[in-house]
Structures are given as structure tokens and as C-alpha cells.
Design a protein around this motif. Structure first.
Motif, mmCIF file in Angstrom:
data_model
loop_
_atom_site.group_PDB
_atom_site.id
_atom_site.type_symbol
_atom_site.label_atom_id
_atom_site.label_comp_id
_atom_site.label_asym_id
_atom_site.label_seq_id
_atom_site.Cartn_x
_atom_site.Cartn_y
_atom_site.Cartn_z
ATOM 1 N N GLU A 128 -6.631 -29.160 -20.964
ATOM 2 C CA GLU A 128 -5.709 -28.669 -21.481
ATOM 3 C C GLU A 128 -5.489 -27.317 -22.269
ATOM 4 N N ILE A 129 -6.574 -27.172 -22.886
ATOM 5 C CA ILE A 129 -6.593 -26.043 -23.874
ATOM 6 C C ILE A 129 -6.873 -24.854 -22.990
ATOM 7 N N ARG A 130 -7.666 -24.910 -21.850
ATOM 8 C CA ARG A 130 -7.962 -24.037 -20.736
ATOM 9 C C ARG A 130 -6.706 -23.493 -20.182
ATOM 10 N N ARG A 131 -6.061 -24.771 -19.584
ATOM 11 C CA ARG A 131 -4.871 -24.387 -18.708
ATOM 12 C C ARG A 131 -3.715 -23.861 -19.463
ATOM 13 N N PHE A 132 -3.531 -24.034 -20.845
ATOM 14 C CA PHE A 132 -2.518 -23.174 -21.698
ATOM 15 C C PHE A 132 -2.962 -21.998 -21.794
ATOM 16 N N ALA A 287 -2.597 -32.299 -25.407
ATOM 17 C CA ALA A 287 -3.877 -32.430 -26.348
ATOM 18 C C ALA A 287 -4.273 -31.012 -26.647
ATOM 19 N N ALA A 288 -3.814 -29.753 -26.118
ATOM 20 C CA ALA A 288 -4.013 -28.633 -26.473
ATOM 21 C C ALA A 288 -3.021 -27.944 -27.501
ATOM 22 N N LEU A 289 -2.058 -28.426 -27.525
ATOM 23 C CA LEU A 289 -0.840 -28.321 -28.724
ATOM 24 C C LEU A 289 -0.889 -28.786 -30.092
ATOM 25 N N ARG A 290 -1.895 -29.286 -30.148
ATOM 26 C CA ARG A 290 -1.984 -29.985 -31.845
ATOM 27 C C ARG A 290 -2.045 -28.803 -32.654
#
Ligand code: HEM
Length: 497
Positions: A128-132, A287-290
Motif C-alpha cells: 500500500e505504501i509503495r502503491r500510494f 494500511a499506507a494512510l495511517r
């Protein structure tokens, strides 16, 4: 009575000895079979003394082990059992696999600032973090010609700064770091900073300090041993650096949330907050946007994206001073394509094969992340026929691959022609992997390549750079922290006709 007490003491001793022998045998029997071979290690410190205390660089010392143990070597660095991969084919195959593309636990960072970024995330949260982050970079036009103007603005400021020294000797490190970091600031904070801005200067100082202070291969970060020895001075320094970096990032993030100036561009922070809001409105968990992840993403993009490119450019300057004939050939190629009345653009790149070859040769000879960034295995697996238990730390010795005499003829020599074909056209080589390989490879590769091209060509189009007269000879010696960085040096830059 005396005989009885002597027997009891004897029994206790025998019992203790028996238990110790049992534990050793039990541990030996439980040890997985067919692990990659490697040298014996000391208790707690493992192979750290052999590999770092007796001279030579860590990546070179590990590379020497391949003569005895082969391409896949086990070493233990302060409690971290790791497997180091050698050979571009071995690295490429292993890092294309999902089960070898996670990160080991980042103990220190988690202690100082819980949350997930690139260095500390695996599995779903990393995806998620990489995609974002990729989506943000795409939206901002990074890697495309739309972003070129931001790089050009900084390159022009850099040229002005160099020119201000009027051909006299100066250390280009400060101006270089400022210029490249400002590009990342545009991505993250939507603005550039004046070189003299105290908040910006402080941030660069702590990031630089971090790079200098951290020991070989980020051992402290991933070591379960050092993690507990926070009383040791060098571990204390590392923790202080981490704290200070996060404090400065928090400060800049607070500034960012205040009213924006008229020239503010949309940035990573804006997109993070608006995406988060939209997801919350739709009741979607991401999960990325916490909130706790934001400072980690900013720290990792900033840390990975500023000193790396600046350091490569510093190596570039050193090599141009050390090899003036190469500098002249690059300048001639630039002049032939752009003339003296306009500056090079990224669209000119296909017509500048020698310049591109020079940049590749600098990447090869001065591999700035020699052991890459640690990976971890998420399940029991195999590499080159050896068993790799779940949770093993895996490193790629990129430096070794860049000096492999079976791939590169006379690897110690600076020879850009190895990246040209018989017709002097640029010849990419898959064995060159400064940005890593596979699923976890550098997220900023496109951006870095644009920056390197623009800064390098602007510099050599404007100036001829030479070593100062008081320096007897150009030294291409380096120092290993997180990265392989050149020792402090001065340049003289004279404006070309
Ligand atoms: C010359 C410049 C650069 C070099 C040599 C370089 C090299 C690397 C290497 C070797 C890795 C580790 C790959 C792996 O784990 O297998 C990496 C990861 C990374 N780099 Fe770069 N890098 C450079 C510039 C940049 C820039 C400009 C950015 C800014 C966006 C950036 C962002 C990242 C990030 C976020 C990661 C972590 C990727 C992940 O864990 O998914 N890098 N880089």
C-alpha cells in the motif's frame, strides 16, 4: 558425612555439565541443514570483528569470502544472521521473488517512532505504501518531462552558486546537497527552501549527520543485540540522530499544515491527507494512510532521495577532475548536440551516448549503496540450492557485482566505453544495478536519473572543473556509512567560453 557432601557437589556439577552438553547437542540437531556456508563467528558479535575491525571495507571483506564459500555466503553481524548474495544473476533471481522482498524488523526506528515507511514495512502495508507513493510521484509528474522544470530550477541555482566562487577552490558538497534536497522538498512539501533557511539547513545537517554516523550496513538498525545496548556511545549517537531527524520532519510537517503561500504546489503531504479523508468517508481501511506512517514515508523518501543523488554527483565531479580527457569528450559531445547557446534537455539524452556511458561508469565504480538495503525472507525457501529459513536477513553485494572480472574487463579501470557498442551507441548493461533489482528496487530510479543527467550536463556545459593547485593529486577514496561517500574535496570551476 564428608563423602556424602562431596558426592552432592559432584552430582550438581555433573547435572550442570549434562544440561550444557544437552543444550549444545539439541541446538546443533535443531539447526536447519544445508544452510549457505560461511566463516565461524564470535558469541554475540558474530563475524563483526573479522569483517570490520581489521581494515578494509565491509563489502570488500564479505566479497573476499566468495573465494572460499561461493556466491551465497552466511555471515553473522552482531546477532543478525544474514545471507549475502553475489553475482548479478543470483541477486536478480532472488529479488524477483516475493518471499525474499520484505524488510527485517527495524528495531531502533520502531523504538524511536512507531509507524511504517519503506525501511520498516513488509507485506500488505508495504504494498500500500509503495502503491500510494508511486501514485503521488506520477501525479506530480516525477520521471516525466513535466517535472524537468523543477530540476532545471535547482540546477540553475546550483550553477549560480558555483559561479559565485569565481574559479577559486571550494567544497561543492553543501551546494550540491541543498540543490538536490530542494527537489525532494518540492515533491514532499510543495516548496523549495532558500539555502540559508534555518529549518532547511537543520534538516540537511541531521540527514548528513545520520549518513556519517551510521556504521557499516545499517547494522544497528536491524540488530537485535545493539538494539538492547543503548548505553554504548555509538548506539546512543545513532538513536540521537534518528530522534533529531524525526523532530525536524515533524517541525516541517507542522509548518506545512499552516496557511500555504501563493506559490505552493500540490505535494505528497497534501495528497496523503486528502486521500486519507476520502478513504475515511468511504469507510475503507488503507494500511499506507495511517497518520503515524506519514513521518516515516517522508523520512524515507527524503533520506533515500537526497543524499544518494547528491553523493553520485559528487563522485561525478571527482572523476571529471581525475580524468580531464573524459571531461573534454563529454563537453565536446554536449556542444555538438546543443551548441553553446542553449542548455541540454532530457530530450537530448538519446544523442548523448558518451555522457550517459560516463554516468553509468561512475555508478559502477562508486557503488554508493554497496550492500543495498537489507531484505528478509518471509517463509522457508531456497537460494541456489541452499536452505534459507524464514526470517533470514538477505543482502545483495552490489559492489561485488560491479567489480566481477568475469563480467567487466579490468574492473578497477574507469572506462566509460564499456557502455558503448561498436558504433558508439549507448549500450545498457543489465549487470549494472546501482538501484537494486526486483520488486523492492529503488522507487526513485527515474527521478534520480533525470536529476543526474540535468545536473551533470549543466555543470559541464557551463564550467571546466579542475583540482585546486594546492592539492597534489585527485583522490577517489571514500568512506562507508549508510552510503559510500567521497572524502571531503575542493574543486575549481572556470566558466567556459
Ligand atoms: C543515485 C541515486 C539513487 C540510488 C543509487 C538509489 C539506490 C537504491 C537502492 C540500492 C535501494 C534498495 C533496493 C533494495 O532494497 O533492493 C533503494 C531503495 C529506495 N529508494 Fe533509491 N536510490 C537513489 C535515489 C533515490 C531517489 C531520488 C528516491 C526518491 C524518491 C529514492 C527512493 C527510494 C525508496 C523509497 C526506496 C525503498 C523502496 C522500497 O523499499 O520499496 N531513491 N534505492
Amino acid at each position: 558425612m564428608e563423602i556424602l557432601s562431596a558426592l552432592t557437589v559432584l552430582d550438581v556439577r555433573s547435572l550442570l555439565l549434562g544440561v550444557a552438553v544437552f543444550l549444545v547437542v539439541f541446538r546443533f540437531l535443531r539447526r536447519p541443514r544445508n544452510l549457505p556456508p560461511g566463516p565461524w563467528g564470535w558469541p554475540f558479535l558474530g563475524n563483526l570483528p573479522q569483517l570490520t575491525w581489521y581494515g578494509g571495507e565491509l563489502h570488500e571483506n564479505i566479497s573476499k569470502l566468495t573465494a572460499r564459500y561461493g556466491k551465497v555466503v552466511s555471515v553473522n553481524l552482531a546477532g543478525i544472521s544474514m545471507v549475502v548474495l553475489h553475482g548479478h544473476d543470483t541477486v536478480k533471481e532472488a529479488f524477483s521473488r516475493q518471499e525474499l522482498s520484505e524488510r527485517p524488523p527495524a528495531y531502533m526506528t520502531q523504538k524511536v517512532a512507531p509507524g511504517r515507511g519503506f525501511l520498516s514495512s513488509s507485506g500488505e502495508s508495504w504494498i500500500e505504501i509503495r502503491r500510494f507513493t508511486m501514485a503521488v510521484l506520477k501525479k506530480l509528474g516525477v520521471g516525466k518531462s513535466a517535472f524537468e522544470q523543477n530540476i532545471v530550477t535547482e540546477a540553475e541555482m546550483f550553477i549560480e552558486e558555483v559561479q559565485s566562487h569565481g574559479g577559486k577552490a571550494f567544497d561543492p558538497k553543501h551546494a550540491m546537497s541543498n540543490a538536490v534536497s530542494n527537489i525532494i522538498c518540492t515533491v514532499v512539501f510543495g516548496r523549495r527552501f532558500q539555502y540559508t533557511d534555518p529549518a532547511f539547513e537543520q534538516l540537511l545537517k541531521v540527514v548528513h549527520e545520520f549518513v556519517l554516523q551510521v556504521g557499516a550496513g545499517s547494522v544497528f538498525e536491524f540488530s537485535p543485540v545493539f538494539n538492547k545496548l543503548t548505553m554504548l556511545p555509538f548506539v546512543r549517537t545513532y538513536v540521537a540522530c534518528l530522534r533529531s531527524t524525526f523532530d525536524h520532519i515533524n517541525l516541517l510537517m507542522k509548518e506545512h499544515s499552516k496557511e500555504k503561500s501563493a506559490d505552493h504546489q500540490e505535494d505528497l503531504l497534501d495528497i496523503f491527507l486528502s486521500e486519507k479523508k476520502i478513504k475515511e468517508q468511504h469507510g475503507v481501511e488503507n494500511a499506507a494512510l495511517r497518520p503515524e506512517n506519514l513521518k516515516h514515508i517522508v523520512r524515507d523518501v527524503f533520506g533515500a532521495g537526497s543524499e544518494t543523488t547528491a553523493t553520485t554527483l559528487l563522485w561525478g565531479m571527482l572523476y571529471m577532475m581525475a580524468y580531464p580527457e573524459v571531461q573534454v569528450r563529454v563537453q565536446k559531445e554536449l556542444d555538438d548536440v546543443t551548441g553553446r547557446n542553449r542548455l541540454p534537455r532530457i530530450a537530448d539524452k538519446p544523442e548523448l551516448p558518451y555522457t550517459e556511458a560516463v554516468l553509468c561508469e561512475i555508478h559502477r565504480l562508486e557503488t554508493i549503496v554497496p550492500l543495498s538495503v537489507p531484505h528478509a525472507s518471509t517463509e522457508d525457501t531456497t537460494i541456489a540450492g541452499y536452505n534459507i529459513p524464514k526470517g533470514t536477513t538477505i543482502m545483495a553485494n552490489i559492489w561485488h557485482n560491479h567489480f566481477d572480472p568475469l563480467v567487466w574487463e579490468e574492473p578497477e579501470k574507469f572506462r566509460p566505453e564499456r557502455f558503448l557498442d561498436g558504433e558508439n551507441k549507448f549500450r545498457p548493461r543489465e549487470e549494472l544495478m546501482p538501484f537494486g533489482s526486483g520488486r523492492r528496487s529503488c522507487l526513485g530510479e527515474q527521478l534520480a536519473k533525470m536529476e543526474l543527467f540535468v545536473f551533470f550536463t549543466y555543470l559541464l556545459h557551463h564550467f571546466t572543473i579542475k583540482k585546486p593547485d594546492h592539492v597534489p593529486a585527485v583522490s577517489c577514496e571514500g568512506k562507508y556509512g549508510i552510503m559510500w561517500v567521497p572524502l571531503k574535496f575542493d574543486i575549481c570551476a572556470t566558466v567556459r567560453e
